[in-house]
Design a protein around this motif. Structure first.
Motif, PDB file in Angstrom:
ATOM      1  N   VAL A 237     -27.829 -20.227  -9.828  1.00  0.00           N
ATOM      2  CA  VAL A 237     -28.298 -20.664 -11.363  1.00  0.00           C
ATOM      3  C   VAL A 237     -28.701 -19.612 -12.354  1.00  0.00           C
ATOM      4  O   VAL A 237     -28.389 -19.413 -13.406  1.00  0.00           O
ATOM      5  N   TYR A 238     -29.684 -18.640 -11.878  1.00  0.00           N
ATOM      6  CA  TYR A 238     -30.434 -17.685 -12.356  1.00  0.00           C
ATOM      7  C   TYR A 238     -29.336 -16.763 -12.898  1.00  0.00           C
ATOM      8  O   TYR A 238     -28.975 -16.217 -14.167  1.00  0.00           O
ATOM      9  N   HIS A 239     -28.346 -16.387 -11.862  1.00  0.00           N
ATOM     10  CA  HIS A 239     -27.298 -15.252 -12.111  1.00  0.00           C
ATOM     11  C   HIS A 239     -26.369 -15.854 -13.326  1.00  0.00           C
ATOM     12  O   HIS A 239     -26.006 -15.196 -14.487  1.00  0.00           O
ATOM     13  N   THR A 240     -25.961 -17.062 -13.314  1.00  0.00           N
ATOM     14  CA  THR A 240     -24.967 -17.606 -14.183  1.00  0.00           C
ATOM     15  C   THR A 240     -25.910 -17.559 -15.832  1.00  0.00           C
ATOM     16  O   THR A 240     -25.051 -17.144 -16.512  1.00  0.00           O
ATOM     17  N   ILE A 241     -27.138 -17.886 -15.746  1.00  0.00           N
ATOM     18  CA  ILE A 241     -27.680 -17.941 -17.121  1.00  0.00           C
ATOM     19  C   ILE A 241     -27.663 -16.347 -17.387  1.00  0.00           C
ATOM     20  O   ILE A 241     -27.306 -16.199 -18.636  1.00  0.00           O
ATOM     21  N   PHE A 242     -28.052 -15.706 -16.716  1.00  0.00           N
ATOM     22  CA  PHE A 242     -27.963 -13.987 -17.231  1.00  0.00           C
ATOM     23  C   PHE A 242     -26.745 -13.656 -17.540  1.00  0.00           C
ATOM     24  O   PHE A 242     -26.645 -12.797 -18.385  1.00  0.00           O
ATOM     25  N   GLU A 243     -25.678 -14.192 -16.703  1.00  0.00           N
ATOM     26  CA  GLU A 243     -24.284 -13.523 -17.238  1.00  0.00           C
ATOM     27  C   GLU A 243     -23.753 -14.284 -18.293  1.00  0.00           C
ATOM     28  O   GLU A 243     -23.272 -13.399 -19.224  1.00  0.00           O
ATOM     29  N   GLN A 244     -23.960 -15.521 -18.338  1.00  0.00           N
ATOM     30  CA  GLN A 244     -23.415 -16.232 -19.452  1.00  0.00           C
ATOM     31  C   GLN A 244     -24.066 -16.112 -20.761  1.00  0.00           C
ATOM     32  O   GLN A 244     -23.384 -16.060 -21.751  1.00  0.00           O
ATOM     33  N   LEU A 250     -24.977  -9.760 -25.566  1.00  0.00           N
ATOM     34  CA  LEU A 250     -25.386  -8.075 -25.830  1.00  0.00           C
ATOM     35  C   LEU A 250     -23.975  -7.827 -26.153  1.00  0.00           C
ATOM     36  O   LEU A 250     -23.567  -6.439 -26.859  1.00  0.00           O
ATOM     37  N   VAL A 251     -22.635  -8.104 -25.600  1.00  0.00           N
ATOM     38  CA  VAL A 251     -21.434  -7.376 -25.659  1.00  0.00           C
ATOM     39  C   VAL A 251     -20.522  -8.236 -26.498  1.00  0.00           C
ATOM     40  O   VAL A 251     -19.374  -8.007 -26.541  1.00  0.00           O
ATOM     41  N   GLY A 252     -20.999  -9.032 -27.363  1.00  0.00           N
ATOM     42  CA  GLY A 252     -20.225  -9.407 -28.637  1.00  0.00           C
ATOM     43  C   GLY A 252     -19.711 -10.852 -28.467  1.00  0.00           C
ATOM     44  O   GLY A 252     -19.051 -11.198 -29.468  1.00  0.00           O
ATOM     45  N   ASN A 253     -20.256 -11.518 -27.582  1.00  0.00           N
ATOM     46  CA  ASN A 253     -19.702 -13.090 -27.663  1.00  0.00           C
ATOM     47  C   ASN A 253     -20.857 -13.818 -28.368  1.00  0.00           C
ATOM     48  O   ASN A 253     -22.285 -13.999 -28.430  1.00  0.00           O
ATOM     49  N   LYS A 254     -20.140 -14.521 -29.403  1.00  0.00           N
ATOM     50  CA  LYS A 254     -21.031 -14.973 -30.686  1.00  0.00           C
ATOM     51  C   LYS A 254     -21.867 -16.120 -30.304  1.00  0.00           C
ATOM     52  O   LYS A 254     -22.994 -16.277 -30.770  1.00  0.00           O
ATOM     53  N   CYS A 289     -30.749  -6.119 -29.400  1.00  0.00           N
ATOM     54  CA  CYS A 289     -30.560  -4.780 -29.991  1.00  0.00           C
ATOM     55  C   CYS A 289     -31.530  -3.582 -28.995  1.00  0.00           C
ATOM     56  O   CYS A 289     -31.014  -2.753 -28.262  1.00  0.00           O
ATOM     57  N   LYS A 290     -32.772  -3.840 -29.009  1.00  0.00           N
ATOM     58  CA  LYS A 290     -33.698  -3.352 -28.068  1.00  0.00           C
ATOM     59  C   LYS A 290     -33.635  -4.103 -26.599  1.00  0.00           C
ATOM     60  O   LYS A 290     -33.308  -5.218 -26.861  1.00  0.00           O
ATOM     61  N   ARG A 291     -34.069  -3.470 -25.512  1.00  0.00           N
ATOM     62  CA  ARG A 291     -33.857  -4.266 -24.373  1.00  0.00           C
ATOM     63  C   ARG A 291     -34.938  -5.562 -24.683  1.00  0.00           C
ATOM     64  O   ARG A 291     -35.900  -5.418 -25.110  1.00  0.00           O
ATOM     65  N   LEU A 292     -34.360  -6.661 -24.598  1.00  0.00           N
ATOM     66  CA  LEU A 292     -35.004  -8.042 -24.588  1.00  0.00           C
ATOM     67  C   LEU A 292     -36.365  -8.117 -23.807  1.00  0.00           C
ATOM     68  O   LEU A 292     -36.163  -7.956 -22.696  1.00  0.00           O
ATOM     69  N   ASN A 434     -15.041   7.517 -20.428  1.00  0.00           N
ATOM     70  CA  ASN A 434     -16.354   7.597 -21.474  1.00  0.00           C
ATOM     71  C   ASN A 434     -15.641   7.051 -22.930  1.00  0.00           C
ATOM     72  O   ASN A 434     -16.525   6.431 -23.775  1.00  0.00           O
ATOM     73  N   GLN A 435     -14.396   7.573 -23.196  1.00  0.00           N
ATOM     74  CA  GLN A 435     -13.896   7.238 -24.520  1.00  0.00           C
ATOM     75  C   GLN A 435     -13.576   5.666 -24.510  1.00  0.00           C
ATOM     76  O   GLN A 435     -14.087   5.212 -25.606  1.00  0.00           O
ATOM     77  N   ARG A 436     -13.377   5.136 -23.364  1.00  0.00           N
ATOM     78  CA  ARG A 436     -13.015   3.736 -23.439  1.00  0.00           C
ATOM     79  C   ARG A 436     -14.281   3.061 -23.674  1.00  0.00           C
ATOM     80  O   ARG A 436     -14.241   1.879 -24.453  1.00  0.00           O
ATOM     81  N   LEU A 437     -15.350   3.280 -23.057  1.00  0.00           N
ATOM     82  CA  LEU A 437     -16.656   2.788 -23.358  1.00  0.00           C
ATOM     83  C   LEU A 437     -16.852   2.860 -24.889  1.00  0.00           C
ATOM     84  O   LEU A 437     -17.497   2.168 -25.479  1.00  0.00           O
ATOM     85  N   LYS A 438     -17.142   4.136 -25.204  1.00  0.00           N
ATOM     86  CA  LYS A 438     -17.383   4.501 -26.819  1.00  0.00           C
ATOM     87  C   LYS A 438     -16.664   3.531 -27.771  1.00  0.00           C
ATOM     88  O   LYS A 438     -17.190   3.072 -28.864  1.00  0.00           O
ATOM     89  N   ASP A 439     -15.188   3.368 -27.411  1.00  0.00           N
ATOM     90  CA  ASP A 439     -14.418   2.647 -28.454  1.00  0.00           C
ATOM     91  C   ASP A 439     -14.831   1.197 -28.545  1.00  0.00           C
ATOM     92  O   ASP A 439     -14.639   0.416 -29.539  1.00  0.00           O
ATOM     93  N   ALA A 440     -15.383   0.594 -27.236  1.00  0.00           N
ATOM     94  CA  ALA A 440     -15.854  -0.656 -27.139  1.00  0.00           C
ATOM     95  C   ALA A 440     -17.439  -0.805 -27.619  1.00  0.00           C
ATOM     96  O   ALA A 440     -17.683  -2.087 -27.969  1.00  0.00           O
ATOM     97  N   MET A 441     -18.049   0.058 -28.147  1.00  0.00           N
ATOM     98  CA  MET A 441     -19.483  -0.091 -28.168  1.00  0.00           C
ATOM     99  C   MET A 441     -19.764  -0.687 -29.559  1.00  0.00           C
ATOM    100  O   MET A 441     -20.741  -1.556 -29.793  1.00  0.00           O
ATOM    101  N   GLY A 442     -18.976  -0.582 -30.447  1.00  0.00           N
ATOM    102  CA  GLY A 442     -19.000  -1.103 -31.921  1.00  0.00           C
ATOM    103  C   GLY A 442     -19.190  -2.639 -31.771  1.00  0.00           C
ATOM    104  O   GLY A 442     -19.818  -3.177 -32.503  1.00  0.00           O
ATOM    105  N   ASP A 443     -18.701  -3.201 -30.682  1.00  0.00           N
ATOM    106  CA  ASP A 443     -18.669  -4.720 -30.682  1.00  0.00           C
ATOM    107  C   ASP A 443     -20.042  -5.155 -29.947  1.00  0.00           C
ATOM    108  O   ASP A 443     -20.299  -6.422 -29.906  1.00  0.00           O
ATOM    109  N   THR A 444     -20.949  -4.202 -29.574  1.00  0.00           N
ATOM    110  CA  THR A 444     -22.053  -4.530 -28.874  1.00  0.00           C
ATOM    111  C   THR A 444     -23.341  -4.787 -29.902  1.00  0.00           C
ATOM    112  O   THR A 444     -23.325  -4.217 -30.964  1.00  0.00           O
ATOM    113  N   VAL A 445     -24.280  -5.263 -29.471  1.00  0.00           N
ATOM    114  CA  VAL A 445     -25.373  -5.429 -30.144  1.00  0.00           C
ATOM    115  C   VAL A 445     -26.395  -4.227 -30.250  1.00  0.00           C
ATOM    116  O   VAL A 445     -27.101  -3.985 -31.168  1.00  0.00           O
TER     117      VAL A 445
END
Ligand code: NAP
Length: 507
Positions: A237-244, A250-254, A289-292, A434-445
């Motif tokens: 249950v805890y894991h699901t809350i943290f994951e979902q 943080l990674v763009g799910n509105k 944006c900062k660590r919650l 690292n390039q793949r990560l950098k390209d995706a960072m724009g969608d993150t908080v």
């Protein structure tokens, strides 16, 4: 046909914290017996040995912050205290005979690689040879201490949160604390119960996720003792809350971000009735944006009679306390520096030279990065646990290490099967990753406009920009196309005395 026995590598692990303990257990389970952990201090425990400040606790639920193979029905609260977590790691270390492999009070000072072997030097002058070197030093263990003007003139006691001076009695004292991160928040909830007065110097307000603690009754503990399934369900249950919620937000799910933002905003609205104070505590950046910061008590603590929140910047430290830029002097007996850590030091200040003499400082001169957080091109047979871009955030770091350890074991297993004597990721693989990560960072908080320890000197987040599920999937099996391997037929024989090693060498 007689099957060739597996080779038994010698492994040196740096650090006997949560990951070092886990590595030792899992390496041993895999049949590897030549394991040495070099630990700079006199006890295991890492973070939980170092951080002993009032209120120290883990803001990840205790059942989630436990090894998957060692559930603990005895946790006293939903969020365990630092002491309790330290005791848990000590108990697990004893149970799995980890302690006998640890060389305490031996910091690694230097490591040098040549032809499939690491030569490791320690602070007491010992030298070790190892087929594999693994850094398990954790991320946040080098205190960051800003140089405040005039700080040497302060007549009271002044210390960083990770170097708490327990000889200082706080009863009846005027205490100041600089910072309002996760560490400061835990102290702010606890310290006003001891000190006469607490002055909080806040540079930037934090979003606080409401996470009330809860004591586990004897009945609940007994149910957990009786049924491991009960703990597994709680964990799920805890894991699901943290994951979902937390992770996806943080990674763009509105939707996840909306839920998390609403919870934090409501928490502030309901927790602080005074408009002026609420304004001071309202961040101007996106939630996450900062660590919650996770706390069920912060807003009530900051409103206690004996707590003052100061939002004017710090001009300097004087002999009697802190002077803020509005010209006010705040007289103090004790000043706590809760300004966080250097997140990119990792195993340094040790020196390290990999293949061709490339030093770790050269490798990381421009940017601290790794391949899949764990490998570096110029440093063969070396693994960096919880390295850059591990999906830090509000997840359990134990869960992260439990994903990285099997990945590392698979690479060691191939060595054991005689596939190679040396393995490192290629430069191209690291660049591509690292390039793949950098390209995706724009969608993150994290890139939405705030300062935090997640960001490196170039403003690039050191975290994982995709989902936890994707990280787990990608970490399941090493992609051998991304590695360079080598064989050294004349490699110096392993010093291991174990039966399987000798058989392997003879064969
Ligand atoms: P942090 O989050 O980096 O917070 C540092 C605080 O110090 C911030 O409020 C920062 O203000 C302030 N600060 C830094 N330099 C300053 C300066 N020159 N003048 C005034 N203020 C200054 O550090 P932390 O609280 O130690 O936490 C670090 C991380 O440790 C956390 O994010 C978390 O991952 C981990 N942690 C985890 C737990 C847990 O329960 N799992 C508990 C504690 C910590 P700005 O915001 O303006 O920069």
């Amino acid at each position: 046909m007689i099957k060739t026995p597996k080779r038994n590598p010698s492994v040196v692990i740096i650090g006997a914290g949560m990951t070092g303990i886990l590595l030792t257990i899992k390496l041993h389970e895999a049949g590897i017996t030549d394991i040495t952990i070099l630990e700079k201090k006199e006890k295991i425990g890492g973070t939980w040995r170092e951080n002993t400040y009032p209120g120290v606790a883990c803001d990840v639920p205790a059942h989630l912050y436990s090894y998957s193979f060692e559930p603990n029905p005895e946790w006293s609260n939903r969020y365990a205290s630092g002491d309790e977590i330290q005791a848990y790691f000590e108990k697990v270390s004893r149970k799995y005979n980890v302690l006998e492999r640890v060389r305490f009070n031996e910091a690694v000072t230097d490591a040098e690689y040549s032809r499939g072997k690491w030569t490791v030097e320690s602070s007491v002058g010992n030298t070790y040879e190892a087929d594999f070197l693994i850094s398990a030093t954790g991320i946040l263990h080098h205190p960051f201490k800003p140089d405040f003007d005039g700080q040497e003139s302060f007549k009271g006691a002044m210390f960083h949160t990770a170097e708490w001076d327990h000889s200082v009695d706080l009863k009846g004292k005027r205490v100041g604390i600089i910072g309002t991160g996760s560490t400061a928040t835990q102290i702010i909830c606890e310290l006003p119960k001891q000190a006469d007065n607490l002055t909080v110097f806040q540079r930037t307000p934090q979003w606080i996720a409401p996470t009330p603690n809860r004591e586990f009754s004897e009945t609940i503990k007994q149910k957990c003792r009786d049924s491991r399934l009960r703990i597994e369900i709680a964990k799920k249950v805890y894991h699901t809350i943290f994951e979902q919620i937390f992770s996806k937000a943080l990674v763009g799910n509105k939707l996840s971000h909306f839920i998390l933002s609403t919870a934090c905003k409501l928490n502030l609205r309901l927790g602080v009735k005074d408009k002026e104070l609420r304004k001071k505590l309202t961040p101007d950046y996106k939630v996450g944006c900062k660590r919650l910061v996770m706390s069920g008590d912060f807003y009530s603590a900051i409103q206690r009679q004996n707590v003052d929140l100061i939002t004017a910047g710090i001009e300097c430290i004087t002999e009697s306390g802190v002077r803020t830029i509005d010209g006010k002097d705040h007289d103090l007996d004790v000043l706590v520096v809760a300004t966080g850590f250097d997140p990119v030091a990792y195993m340094r200040p040790m020196t390290m030279k990999g293949k061709g003499g490339t030093s770790i400082d050269q490798t990381w001169q421009k940017k601290v990065r790794a391949y899949r957080s764990v490998l570096l091109p110029e440093q063969p047979n070396f693994f960096l646990m919880l390295g850059p871009n591990t999906p830090i955030g509000n997840f359990s770091v134990i869960e992260m290490s439990e994903v990285q350890v099997p990945y590392v074991l698979q690479l060691i297993e191939r060595w054991r099967e005689n596939e190679y004597d040396e393995v490192a990721c290629t430069q191209e693989a690291m660049e591509g990753f690292n390039q793949r990560l950098k390209d995706a960072m724009g969608d993150t908080v994290w890139t939405s406009g705030c300062q935090s320890w997640y960001l490196d000197a170039d403003g690039d987040p050191l975290s994982w920009p995709f989902t936890w599920k994707q990280w787990k999937q990608e970490m399941e099996t090493p992609d051998m196309n991304d590695f360079m391997t080598a064989r050294y037929p004349n490699k110096v024989k392993s010093k291991s005395k174990s039966k399987s090693t000798e058989e392997a060498l003879v064969s």
